[in-house]
Motif scaffolding. Structure first.
Motif, PDB file in Angstrom:
ATOM      1  N   ALA A 125      -3.022   6.480  14.120  1.00 27.96           N
ATOM      2  CA  ALA A 125      -3.766   7.788  14.098  1.00 27.96           C
ATOM      3  C   ALA A 125      -3.732   8.722  12.723  1.00 27.96           C
ATOM      4  CB  ALA A 125      -3.019   8.514  15.350  1.00 27.96           C
ATOM      5  N   ARG A 126      -2.629   8.522  12.165  1.00 27.56           N
ATOM      6  CA  ARG A 126      -2.459   9.248  10.886  1.00 27.56           C
ATOM      7  C   ARG A 126      -3.392   8.717   9.849  1.00 27.56           C
ATOM      8  NH1 ARG A 126      -2.448  13.274   8.012  1.00 27.56           N
ATOM      9  NH2 ARG A 126      -1.381  13.415   6.279  1.00 27.56           N
ATOM     10  N   ALA A 127      -3.485   7.161   9.864  1.00 29.36           N
ATOM     11  CA  ALA A 127      -4.455   6.553   9.029  1.00 29.36           C
ATOM     12  C   ALA A 127      -5.925   7.062   9.237  1.00 29.36           C
ATOM     13  CB  ALA A 127      -4.079   4.980   8.947  1.00 29.36           C
ATOM     14  N   LYS A 128      -6.118   7.153  10.419  1.00 30.13           N
ATOM     15  CA  LYS A 128      -7.441   7.460  10.964  1.00 30.13           C
ATOM     16  C   LYS A 128      -7.806   8.945  10.604  1.00 30.13           C
ATOM     17  CE  LYS A 128     -10.769   7.849  14.768  1.00 30.13           C
ATOM     18  NZ  LYS A 128     -11.836   7.119  13.909  1.00 30.13           N
ATOM     19  N   GLU A 129      -6.726   9.604  10.579  1.00 32.12           N
ATOM     20  CA  GLU A 129      -6.918  11.147  10.041  1.00 32.12           C
ATOM     21  C   GLU A 129      -7.127  11.379   8.677  1.00 32.12           C
ATOM     22  OE1 GLU A 129      -4.165  15.256   9.619  1.00 32.12           O
ATOM     23  OE2 GLU A 129      -3.770  13.897  11.476  1.00 32.12           O
ATOM     24  N   ILE A 130      -6.436  10.469   7.895  1.00 35.61           N
ATOM     25  CA  ILE A 130      -6.639  10.417   6.174  1.00 35.61           C
ATOM     26  C   ILE A 130      -7.911  10.014   6.066  1.00 35.61           C
ATOM     27  CG2 ILE A 130      -5.841   9.294   4.261  1.00 35.61           C
ATOM     28  CD1 ILE A 130      -2.900   9.312   5.344  1.00 35.61           C
ATOM     29  N   ALA A 131      -8.548   8.941   6.654  1.00 35.36           N
ATOM     30  CA  ALA A 131      -9.902   8.394   6.428  1.00 35.36           C
ATOM     31  C   ALA A 131     -10.731   9.152   6.848  1.00 35.36           C
ATOM     32  CB  ALA A 131      -9.766   7.223   7.470  1.00 35.36           C
ATOM     33  N   ASN A 132     -10.740  10.021   7.808  1.00 33.84           N
ATOM     34  CA  ASN A 132     -11.598  11.090   8.011  1.00 33.84           C
ATOM     35  C   ASN A 132     -11.614  12.299   6.997  1.00 33.84           C
ATOM     36  OD1 ASN A 132     -12.812  10.182  10.609  1.00 33.84           O
ATOM     37  ND2 ASN A 132     -11.258  11.036  12.010  1.00 33.84           N
ATOM     38  N   ASP A 133     -10.533  12.834   6.745  1.00 36.82           N
ATOM     39  CA  ASP A 133     -10.295  13.567   5.631  1.00 36.82           C
ATOM     40  C   ASP A 133     -10.839  13.076   4.066  1.00 36.82           C
ATOM     41  OD1 ASP A 133      -8.936  15.389   7.516  1.00 36.82           O
ATOM     42  OD2 ASP A 133      -7.125  15.156   6.302  1.00 36.82           O
ATOM     43  N   PHE A 134     -10.552  11.900   3.806  1.00 37.29           N
ATOM     44  CA  PHE A 134     -11.371  11.310   2.861  1.00 37.29           C
ATOM     45  C   PHE A 134     -13.038  11.376   2.773  1.00 37.29           C
ATOM     46  CE2 PHE A 134     -13.488   7.849   0.435  1.00 37.29           C
ATOM     47  CZ  PHE A 134     -12.808   8.145  -0.835  1.00 37.29           C
TER      48      PHE A 134
ATOM     49  N   VAL B 238       0.890  -1.176  -0.042  1.00 41.50           N
ATOM     50  CA  VAL B 238      -0.101   0.018  -0.019  1.00 41.50           C
ATOM     51  C   VAL B 238       1.091   1.157   0.156  1.00 41.50           C
ATOM     52  CG1 VAL B 238      -1.926   1.391   1.229  1.00 41.50           C
ATOM     53  CG2 VAL B 238      -1.805  -1.191   1.417  1.00 41.50           C
ATOM     54  N   ALA B 239       0.975   2.065  -1.070  1.00 41.83           N
ATOM     55  CA  ALA B 239       1.828   3.036  -1.176  1.00 41.83           C
ATOM     56  C   ALA B 239       1.049   4.369  -1.992  1.00 41.83           C
ATOM     57  CB  ALA B 239       3.112   2.902  -1.728  1.00 41.83           C
ATOM     58  N   ALA B 240      -0.175   4.141  -2.437  1.00 42.26           N
ATOM     59  CA  ALA B 240      -0.888   5.094  -3.077  1.00 42.26           C
ATOM     60  C   ALA B 240      -1.376   6.232  -2.375  1.00 42.26           C
ATOM     61  CB  ALA B 240      -2.252   4.433  -3.524  1.00 42.26           C
ATOM     62  N   PRO B 241      -1.033   7.551  -2.724  1.00 40.08           N
ATOM     63  CA  PRO B 241      -1.759   8.700  -1.965  1.00 40.08           C
ATOM     64  C   PRO B 241      -3.206   8.600  -1.718  1.00 40.08           C
ATOM     65  CG  PRO B 241      -0.485   8.993  -4.192  1.00 40.08           C
ATOM     66  CD  PRO B 241      -0.524   7.843  -4.179  1.00 40.08           C
ATOM     67  N   LEU B 242      -3.417   9.118  -0.743  1.00 43.95           N
ATOM     68  CA  LEU B 242      -4.897   9.124  -0.244  1.00 43.95           C
ATOM     69  C   LEU B 242      -5.575  10.440  -0.177  1.00 43.95           C
ATOM     70  CD1 LEU B 242      -4.732   6.447   2.287  1.00 43.95           C
ATOM     71  CD2 LEU B 242      -5.735   6.319   0.158  1.00 43.95           C
ATOM     72  N   ALA B 243      -6.558  10.728  -0.803  1.00 47.78           N
ATOM     73  CA  ALA B 243      -7.107  12.135  -0.522  1.00 47.78           C
ATOM     74  C   ALA B 243      -6.521  13.311  -1.216  1.00 47.78           C
ATOM     75  CB  ALA B 243      -8.168  12.162   0.709  1.00 47.78           C
ATOM     76  N   GLY B 244      -5.541  13.277  -1.904  1.00 44.23           N
ATOM     77  CA  GLY B 244      -4.769  14.285  -2.426  1.00 44.23           C
ATOM     78  C   GLY B 244      -3.914  14.752  -1.149  1.00 44.23           C
ATOM     79  N   HIS B 245      -3.539  14.146  -0.268  1.00 45.60           N
ATOM     80  CA  HIS B 245      -2.817  14.600   0.873  1.00 45.60           C
ATOM     81  C   HIS B 245      -1.244  14.373   0.114  1.00 45.60           C
ATOM     82  CE1 HIS B 245      -5.647  14.977   3.998  1.00 45.60           C
ATOM     83  NE2 HIS B 245      -6.220  14.122   3.531  1.00 45.60           N
ATOM     84  N   GLY B 246      -0.866  13.774  -0.525  1.00 46.00           N
ATOM     85  CA  GLY B 246       0.535  13.675  -1.059  1.00 46.00           C
ATOM     86  C   GLY B 246       1.372  12.778   0.072  1.00 46.00           C
ATOM     87  N   THR B 247       0.633  11.987   1.054  1.00 45.94           N
ATOM     88  CA  THR B 247       1.213  11.149   1.837  1.00 45.94           C
ATOM     89  C   THR B 247       0.805   9.781   1.376  1.00 45.94           C
ATOM     90  OG1 THR B 247      -0.601  11.176   3.374  1.00 45.94           O
ATOM     91  CG2 THR B 247       0.881  12.894   3.592  1.00 45.94           C
ATOM     92  N   THR B 248       1.642   8.839   1.767  1.00 44.16           N
ATOM     93  CA  THR B 248       1.417   7.486   1.601  1.00 44.16           C
ATOM     94  C   THR B 248       1.030   6.621   2.970  1.00 44.16           C
ATOM     95  OG1 THR B 248       3.612   7.035   1.511  1.00 44.16           O
ATOM     96  CG2 THR B 248       2.367   7.458  -0.569  1.00 44.16           C
ATOM     97  N   VAL B 249       0.328   5.370   2.908  1.00 44.89           N
ATOM     98  CA  VAL B 249       0.239   4.769   3.853  1.00 44.89           C
ATOM     99  C   VAL B 249       1.106   3.500   3.627  1.00 44.89           C
ATOM    100  CG1 VAL B 249      -1.274   3.609   5.458  1.00 44.89           C
ATOM    101  CG2 VAL B 249      -1.805   5.553   4.521  1.00 44.89           C
ATOM    102  N   SER B 250       2.015   3.217   4.453  1.00 46.87           N
ATOM    103  CA  SER B 250       2.685   2.055   4.186  1.00 46.87           C
ATOM    104  C   SER B 250       2.935   1.222   5.481  1.00 46.87           C
ATOM    105  CB  SER B 250       4.079   2.125   3.583  1.00 46.87           C
ATOM    106  OG  SER B 250       4.972   3.178   4.818  1.00 46.87           O
ATOM    107  N   LYS B 251       3.524   0.141   5.428  1.00 43.15           N
ATOM    108  CA  LYS B 251       3.317  -0.827   6.393  1.00 43.15           C
ATOM    109  C   LYS B 251       4.260  -0.190   7.568  1.00 43.15           C
ATOM    110  CE  LYS B 251       4.783  -5.532   7.539  1.00 43.15           C
ATOM    111  NZ  LYS B 251       5.236  -7.019   7.051  1.00 43.15           N
ATOM    112  N   GLY B 252       3.656  -0.248   8.760  1.00 44.93           N
ATOM    113  CA  GLY B 252       4.254   0.312   9.971  1.00 44.93           C
ATOM    114  C   GLY B 252       3.752   2.182  10.130  1.00 44.93           C
ATOM    115  N   ALA B 253       2.819   2.220   9.378  1.00 40.80           N
ATOM    116  CA  ALA B 253       2.431   3.635   9.406  1.00 40.80           C
ATOM    117  C   ALA B 253       1.574   3.727  10.690  1.00 40.80           C
ATOM    118  CB  ALA B 253       1.713   4.133   8.373  1.00 40.80           C
ATOM    119  N   ASP B 254       1.550   5.109  11.338  1.00 41.26           N
ATOM    120  CA  ASP B 254       1.015   5.479  12.574  1.00 41.26           C
ATOM    121  C   ASP B 254      -0.560   5.407  12.584  1.00 41.26           C
ATOM    122  OD1 ASP B 254       0.405   8.212  14.429  1.00 41.26           O
ATOM    123  OD2 ASP B 254       0.415   6.139  15.094  1.00 41.26           O
TER     124      ASP B 254
END
Length: 98
Positions: free
Chosen positions: A25-34, A7-23
């Protein structure tokens, strides 16, 4: 067993990627922004029938689009409609199977 790509695709235009070991809390923030972006699109579509002189602004008014953006953020932060939960669940599942 099916090989899944990392998993290394940018999400919701954030320019960030979610990779193995990602926090998480950050994943939840990205999901909420989406979810907020999704809700903003829905709220904007609901305004399409309003007249320009409406207190909520018409479909092309700057105030109306700002209002929809803020409403979407508030709805998402208050628990949303379940989109963020599903996105987060899938992100975490993909991280585990990496």
């Amino acid at each position: 067993m099916v090989d899944r790509p990392a998993v290394a695709a940018p999400l919701a235009g954030h320019g960030t990627t979610v990779s193995k070991g990602a926090d998480a809390a950050r994943a939840k923030e990205i999901a909420n922004d989406f979810e907020a972006v999704f809700l903003q699109q829905m709220l904007s579509a609901m305004r399409q029938g309003l007249a320009e002189d409406s207190p909520l602004g018409g479909p092309d008014s700057e105030f109306g689009s700002l209002l929809a953006a803020e409403q979407a953020k508030l709805i998402s932060r208050a628990g949303g409609v379940g989109v963020a939960d599903k996105i987060l669940g899938e992100l975490l599942k993909l991280q585990e199977t990496g």
